[in-house]
Structures are given as structure tokens and as C-alpha cells.
Design an enzyme around this catalytic site. Structure first.
Site, short mmCIF file in Angstrom:
data_model
loop_
_atom_site.label_atom_id
_atom_site.label_comp_id
_atom_site.label_asym_id
_atom_site.label_seq_id
_atom_site.Cartn_x
_atom_site.Cartn_y
_atom_site.Cartn_z
N LYS A 89 -5.41 35.74 -21.56
CA LYS A 89 -6.77 35.38 -21.15
C LYS A 89 -7.52 36.66 -20.83
O LYS A 89 -7.06 37.49 -20.05
CB LYS A 89 -6.73 34.49 -19.89
CG LYS A 89 -8.09 33.96 -19.49
CD LYS A 89 -8.43 32.71 -20.26
CE LYS A 89 -9.89 32.31 -20.13
NZ LYS A 89 -10.80 33.13 -20.96
N GLN A 110 -6.31 43.21 -16.71
CA GLN A 110 -6.43 41.75 -16.73
C GLN A 110 -5.13 41.06 -16.32
O GLN A 110 -5.15 39.98 -15.75
CB GLN A 110 -6.85 41.29 -18.13
CG GLN A 110 -7.50 39.92 -18.17
CD GLN A 110 -8.94 39.92 -17.72
OE1 GLN A 110 -9.69 40.83 -18.04
NE2 GLN A 110 -9.34 38.91 -16.98
N LYS A 113 -5.29 41.08 -12.47
CA LYS A 113 -6.43 40.28 -12.03
C LYS A 113 -6.12 38.79 -12.19
O LYS A 113 -6.34 37.99 -11.26
CB LYS A 113 -7.66 40.64 -12.86
CG LYS A 113 -8.92 39.89 -12.48
CD LYS A 113 -10.04 40.11 -13.48
CE LYS A 113 -10.36 41.57 -13.68
NZ LYS A 113 -11.52 41.78 -14.57
N LYS A 125 -7.30 41.17 -23.81
CA LYS A 125 -8.68 41.64 -23.91
C LYS A 125 -8.97 41.94 -25.37
O LYS A 125 -8.05 42.14 -26.16
CB LYS A 125 -8.88 42.92 -23.07
CG LYS A 125 -10.32 43.17 -22.65
CD LYS A 125 -10.77 42.25 -21.52
CE LYS A 125 -12.20 42.51 -21.13
NZ LYS A 125 -12.61 41.70 -19.96
N GLY A 164 -16.27 35.92 -22.75
CA GLY A 164 -17.27 36.96 -22.96
C GLY A 164 -17.02 38.17 -22.07
O GLY A 164 -16.18 38.16 -21.18
N ASP A 165 -17.78 39.21 -22.34
CA ASP A 165 -17.76 40.45 -21.55
C ASP A 165 -19.07 41.14 -21.89
O ASP A 165 -20.01 40.49 -22.35
CB ASP A 165 -16.52 41.29 -21.89
CG ASP A 165 -16.26 42.41 -20.88
OD1 ASP A 165 -16.80 43.51 -21.08
OD2 ASP A 165 -15.55 42.19 -19.89
N THR A 208 -18.58 35.38 -11.79
CA THR A 208 -18.13 36.74 -11.43
C THR A 208 -18.97 37.29 -10.28
O THR A 208 -18.43 37.86 -9.33
CB THR A 208 -18.19 37.68 -12.64
OG1 THR A 208 -17.51 37.07 -13.75
CG2 THR A 208 -17.52 39.00 -12.33
N ASN A 239 -25.08 39.33 -16.22
CA ASN A 239 -24.67 38.16 -15.44
C ASN A 239 -24.08 38.53 -14.08
O ASN A 239 -24.41 37.92 -13.06
CB ASN A 239 -23.63 37.35 -16.22
CG ASN A 239 -24.24 36.24 -17.04
OD1 ASN A 239 -25.46 36.08 -17.06
ND2 ASN A 239 -23.42 35.48 -17.72
N SER A 376 -13.14 30.65 -15.77
CA SER A 376 -12.73 30.45 -17.16
C SER A 376 -11.46 29.61 -17.22
O SER A 376 -11.33 28.72 -18.07
CB SER A 376 -12.48 31.81 -17.83
OG SER A 376 -13.67 32.39 -18.28
#
Length: 444
Positions: A89, A110, A113, A125, A164-165, A208, A239, A376
Site C-alpha cells: 500500500k 511506507q 508508516k 510506492k 495518489g501522491d 492526511t 491536499n 485509504s
């Protein structure tokens, strides 16, 4: 950073990953934090060796046709770093700076996290060196379709679920999802950050930024303080920055600065968030447009100066390594009390040393910006159950997740003799869950 038990491991990593600066920076920080864990659990050394090496790293060509009919070529990436506690993820980033080092650093971060959220998701990622800025909607559509044509071979609802990023918002996710369905013939939760009409989750857009503020409020509360009446400087205007601003204002703070990649605005009266949303979310223009209708505000070219603005709380929400030791010293000299990372690794190691030496309350990215991936994962749950939770339900779950993250990182820091050091706490708490899973599964 001093390495003892892990120094030989890092030497091997440096030889294998030469010139991958961002990745090595991320690895060194984690190894320094978990060094004392190996005193207690020496059997986890094999886990450390394994966790640093991705399970899979995919690099592919992305050909697409621009509006003039010319073929353009970009490079696509997906790193599937660790699946010990769940499917891979992690977001997709479309930005010209994207390369192997950045994708690997983001994927490595990630892992920890996602572990901190307490949810069953592994670390991954991806992205491309494609730049959406200045491209037409049709060019972005054609790029996304080409990118997903290749990526679709490696992802799935129970395998790898991108989101997304930077450079990948609701528009891009929609185009990517449409192409995935066209190729696979499956309507499944293979992407998160989807639009509400086709399986998206309420609160995902805000997650976030909101999560960042929820964690900062917990840290401040632990130190007999709160966000109320604080002056806040936030970098970025995507965002994360927009919704961190929104939630900070709800809690009584005054946000006085935002930025984009060109420069920053300073509004001493407090940012007019509706104006920023119109500029960035609707018109897709640069942040300098803000000063046209706000004569009390000033615009400055370049981004570094934003950290010279006097504030109580600083929230870097733009990109990696945006605060160096010089900027960190400005923040300290101007009385900044707390810093929370909304972006991924926005502080250099030298800047973090400055924070810790001056007893700044510091929330590192892998804890502070975990709200996005947490929601997410909640979107994945809703897709699996064919349910849609209300905004309030998701927001309450997000708030609980961020509170629990604070408990995990503060407990781990205290247990390993570094109370209040949330860098150490985040890395140890995140590592231990993954290490226990890998050891139990024999995947070391």
C-alpha cells in the site's frame, strides 16, 4: 547518528545502493533508531537485512502521445517493499524529480508508516518522472492510460493497492482506475483516493492534513498545551497543506503562510482558506494569485524563506528535505515549539538534530502523515464490504488511529530509554510489528 549493531548492515546497503541519497538517508535513520532493539532481540538482525531489500522493484517504459501527435517517453516505477502484514500500500507520485532513489525511500518509509496505523497493510510506492504541470487533460488521460496498461500487471485488491501522491489527485486516480477496469474487467478496490461515485471514501481528501493536526494536538496535549491560539506556518498548498490549515483553524490556530514550488505567501491576518481552495483546487493556478485580492498579504519568490516567519507550530507539507539545519535554526530562534511533518521526510538529518537538541516537540512523517494511508485502508475495507461510511464515521476512526499512533510512538520511545523522541519511537514501534510478522512467517 551512531550505529552499533547495524553499522555493518548499513555498509552493505551503501555498496548495493550507491548514489541513492534519499534512500540511504531513510535507511540510516531507521537503523540508528532500532539499534537498541537488537540488544534485546538479536534474532531480528536477519529481519533487518531482509526488510531493507524490496521484495520486488519494477521499472517500465511509459510511451504516450502529446497533443501535437508526438510520442513522449517517461519512466514508470513501482516498488513492492514489504507484504508481511498485508498487501502493498502506497501512493503514486508524478513529478520530474522521481527516480529510483526517491521511490525506494518512499516505499521504505511506507513500511513503518503503515505498520503504525495498526491496519493490515504492507509498504509500497510508485510513480513516474512525468510532470502533469502544463499538460492538457487529454495528455494526462493518455499518459495515465499508458502507465496503467503496464502497472495493471502487478497490482490487485489483495496484492498491491496504490493511491495518489504529489501530482496524482482525483483526476489522475479516475483515469488510472478507468484503464484498470478496461484491461482487467474487474470493479474492485485496486486504487484508493477514488471519487465518491465509484467507491471512494468520505474524508479521504482531508485525511492526511486532518491526521497531522490530530497527532500534533495529542503531542501538545501531552505537554499541557494545545493548537488553540497558535500561529502556524505550513509549506505546500496541495491536499495535505489545505486540510491541515482547515483543521488547525477549526482548533483555534491562525495559519499565516502557505507555499507552492515557486514561492510562498505570508498573510499576517491569517490565510483566507476559501481563496486558496479556489486558486489551487478549482483554477489550478499558482499561490501568488492570492495576493491580488489580499493586499495585506505578501508573496515571495523561492520557498526557503517561509521558515523565517515567526510561528509557534511549523508544518512542512511540501516535499523531502525542504528544511535544512539553517532553516531549523531560524525556527528555533523565532520561538517555534512544535514541528509536524505532513510531507515525506521534509527535514534533513541535520535539521532533526537541531529540533531534538532544542527540545522541539517533533512528529516525524511516518507518524504525522499516516492519516492519508489510514483512510485509504478504510476505503479498502468499505470496498470489500460494499459499504459507504459517513464523513463523521470515517473522521472518528481517523482520529482514533492518530491517537493510537501517538500512544505507540511515545510508549516505544520511553521503553527504549529516549522518552519524548518520537523519531526513535516511530521507527521502533513501526519496525517491531513488521519484524514479528516476518519472523513468525519465516520470511527472513
Amino acid at each position: 547518528m551512531k550505529l552499533k549493531n547495524t553499522e555493518h548492515i548499513f555498509e552493505t546497503v551503501k555498496k548495493r545502493n550507491q548514489n541513492e541519497t534519499e534512500f540511504l538517508q531513510a535507511v540510516e535513520e531507521v537503523l540508528a533508531s532500532i539499534d537498541p532493539v537488537l540488544d534485546k532481540y538479536p534474532e531480528y538482525e536477519s529481519v533487518v537485512n531482509s526488510i531493507i531489500e524490496p521484495e520486488r522493484f519494477i521499472i517500465f517504459r511509459v510511451p504516450w502521445i502529446d497533443d501535437k501527435g508526438n510520442t513522449q517517453i517517461n519512466r514508470g516505477f513501482r516498488v513492492q517493499f514489504n507484504s508481511a502484514i498485508g498487501p502493498y500500500k502506497g501512493g503514486l507520485r508524478f513529478h520530474p524529480s522521481v527516480n529510483a532513489s526517491i521511490i525506494k525511500f518512499l516505499g521504505f518509509e511506507q513500511i513503518f508508516k503503515n505498520s503504525l496505523t495498526g491496519l493490515p497493510i504492507g509498504g509500497g510506492k510508485g510513480g513516474s518522472d512525468f510532470d502533469p504541470k502544463g499538460k492538457s487533460d487529454n495528455e494526462i488521460l493518455r499518459f495515465c492510460q499508458s502507465f496503467m496498461t503496464e502497472l495493471s500487471k502487478y497490482i490487485g485488491a489483495y496484492t498491491d493497492v496504490p493511491a495518489g501522491d504529489i501530482g496524482v489527485g482525483a483526476r489522475e486516480i479516475g483515469y488510472l482506475y478507468g484503464q484498470y477496469k478496461r484491461i482487467k474487467g474487474l470493479n474492485e478496490g485496486v486504487l484508493t483516493g477514488k471519487g465518491l461515485p465509484y467507491g471512494g471514501s468520505l474524508t479521504r481528501k482531508e485525511a492526511t492534513g486532518y491526521g497531522l493536526i490530530y497527532l500534533m494536538e495529542e503531542i501538545l496535549k501531552h505537554n499541557n498545551d494545545s493548537m488553540k491560539n497558535k500561529t502556524v506556518v505550513i509549506s505546500g498548498s496541495g491536499n495535505v497543506a489545505i486540510y491541515a490549515t482547515e483543521k488547525a483553524m477549526e482548533l483555534g490556530a491562525k495559519v499565516v503562510a502557505l507555499s507552492d514550488s515557486n514561492g510562498y505567501i505570508h498573510d499576517p491576518n491569517g490565510i483566507d482558506l476559501d481563496a486558496v481552495k479556489q486558486i489551487k483546487e478549482v483554477e489550478r493556478k499558482r499561490i501568488k494569485e492570492y495576493v491580488k485580492d489580499h493586499p495585506e498579504a505578501k508573496y515571495f519568490e523561492g520557498c526557503k524563506g517561509i521558515w523565517t516567519i515567526k510561528c509557534d507550530v511549523a508544518l512542512p507539507c511540501a516535499t523531502q528535505n525542504e528544511i535544512d539545519d539553517e532553516s531549523a535554526k531560524f525556527l528555533v530562534a523565532n520561538g517555534c515549539k512544535a514541528i509536524g511533518e505532513g510531507a515525506n521526510m521534509p527535514s534533513t538529518p541535520e535539521a532533526i538534530d537541531v529540533y531534538l537538541e532544542n527540545n522541539i516537540m517533533f512528529a516525524p512523517a511516518k507518524a504525522a502523515n499516516a492519516g492519508g494511508v489510514a483512510v485509504s485502508a478504510l476505503e479498502m475495507s468499505q470496498n470489500s464490504m460494499r459499504l459507504s461510511w459517513t464523513f463523521e464515521e470515517v473522521d472518528e476512526k481517523l482520529k482514533d488511529i492518530m491517537k493510537n499512533i501517538f500512544v505507540r510512538i511515545s510508549t516505544a520511545a520511553k521503553e527504549y530509554g529516549d522518552e519524548g523522541n518520537y523519531v526513535v519511537g516511530s521507527n521502533i514501534a513501526g519496525f517491531l510489528k513488521v519484524a514479528q510478522a516476518m519472523y513468525a512467517q519465516g520470511t527472513v
